[in-house]
Design an enzyme around this catalytic site. Sequence first.
Site, PDB file in Angstrom:
ATOM      1  N   ASP A 287       0.861  -1.187   0.000  1.00 23.29           N
ATOM      2  CA  ASP A 287       0.000   0.000   0.000  1.00 23.29           C
ATOM      3  C   ASP A 287       0.891   1.229   0.000  1.00 23.29           C
ATOM      4  OD1 ASP A 287      -1.965   1.867   0.239  1.00 23.29           O
ATOM      5  OD2 ASP A 287      -2.733   1.194   2.167  1.00 23.29           O
TER       6      ASP A 287
ATOM      7  N   ASP B 286      -2.767   2.679  -6.274  1.00 22.96           N
ATOM      8  CA  ASP B 286      -1.758   2.753  -5.209  1.00 22.96           C
ATOM      9  C   ASP B 286      -1.660   1.495  -4.349  1.00 22.96           C
ATOM     10  OD1 ASP B 286      -4.186   2.990  -3.944  1.00 22.96           O
ATOM     11  OD2 ASP B 286      -3.640   4.736  -2.740  1.00 22.96           O
ATOM     12  N   GLU B 287      -2.177   0.361  -4.826  1.00 16.25           N
ATOM     13  CA  GLU B 287      -2.015  -0.870  -4.039  1.00 16.25           C
ATOM     14  C   GLU B 287      -1.840  -2.081  -4.945  1.00 16.25           C
ATOM     15  OE1 GLU B 287      -5.245  -2.353  -1.635  1.00 16.25           O
ATOM     16  OE2 GLU B 287      -6.721  -1.273  -2.828  1.00 16.25           O
TER      17      GLU B 287
END
Length: 394
Positions: free
Chosen positions: A9, A102-103
């Site tokens: 993350d 974003d992960e």
Amino acid sequence: MNRAIVHIDMNTFFVSCERLANSQLNGIPLIIGGGERGVVASCSYEARKFGVRSAMPIQMALRLCPQAKVMKGDMELYSRLSHEVTEIIQEKAPVVEKASIDEFYLDITGMDKFYGSYKWTDELAQRITKQTGLPLTFALSVNKTVSKIGTGEGKQKQNLEIPEHLVQAFLNPLSVRKIPMVGDKTFQLLSRIGIRTIKTLSEMPAESLQRMIGQNGIELWKKANGIDNNPVEPYTERKSISTEHTFSQDTIDIAKLNRVLLGMVEKLSYQLRSEAWLASAVKVKIRYANFDTETKQCRVQHTSADHILAKIVQDLFDKLYQRRMRLRLIGVTFSGLVRGTYQIDIFNDTEEMLALYQAMDRMKNRYGFDAVMRCAGASFKPNTKNEILKRKSE
């Protein structure tokens, strides 16, 4: 062999990107969002200390933290940096799933025999931060659910490794809110009967949960007991989505053409939101009765909102359709896609618009994508061969 699943993350990703571009933003409360009536897309840890959270109305956020600096956000910057991170991970990891901008999930099963799974992941994380300047948190465990929960906890306790024999001990004291599929309504329902920790939930009979909340009750019980067999899906970047409509009879009826275009935009926009995409380019295609084909396209700010994309498509069509001959086909393409977890253009739209789209999409998810539509586009029925979405119930 036990699986080794990593969840990465990127911490406060939008904020970190802005600070990378401008170091003067370091250390101050920062809110990424749009306009006074917009909503918070992301916020710094300095702002979170005052109670600011993602998806909160900007006005409320500023009441909680009046000294915060509000920035509109730069999706081009975020997309470019996300792509850099993706390339670094794909170069090293055997199986990568990009869950959002974003992960990431990584399946590194078997790595412990040759190198050490945690050591390998830690070195990858250090490489990402060194090459991009972006901070991150990771967790390593036996499945996607536990590793994702682990990153949430790791933001306070640093990166975590949760081996199989410690999974239940790790989960038990946590709030049921930590389980990814638990929203506010489910949490309130469980709270009313005294279920607030994962331990209590895991000890509840699965059949009772199923009677309470339907089939999802079984999945919820499994996750509370650390069971998740979902695979890490290999990541492939989607370039575009599109649909075309061929008329049964060639037409010059402008009102009809506009209705069809609006219906096509609504369906494509819903697909964007359903699959967590934002589009940055729009193309309209027309084919005349003599088979001459013309297209026109333009760049747009990243969005998945019907009302924004419909206006752009309409403008392109008006500029493109100049010969006033009968048309046999029209088409719409959205491209320049980037992953985004936001339902609409969160940098520009108001909290009322966000709530409207969320309500519409809930109805579409339950009853089919044509359950609720704008009147002008409701008459559009795509050809079977061109249909881009099927009802959830099928």
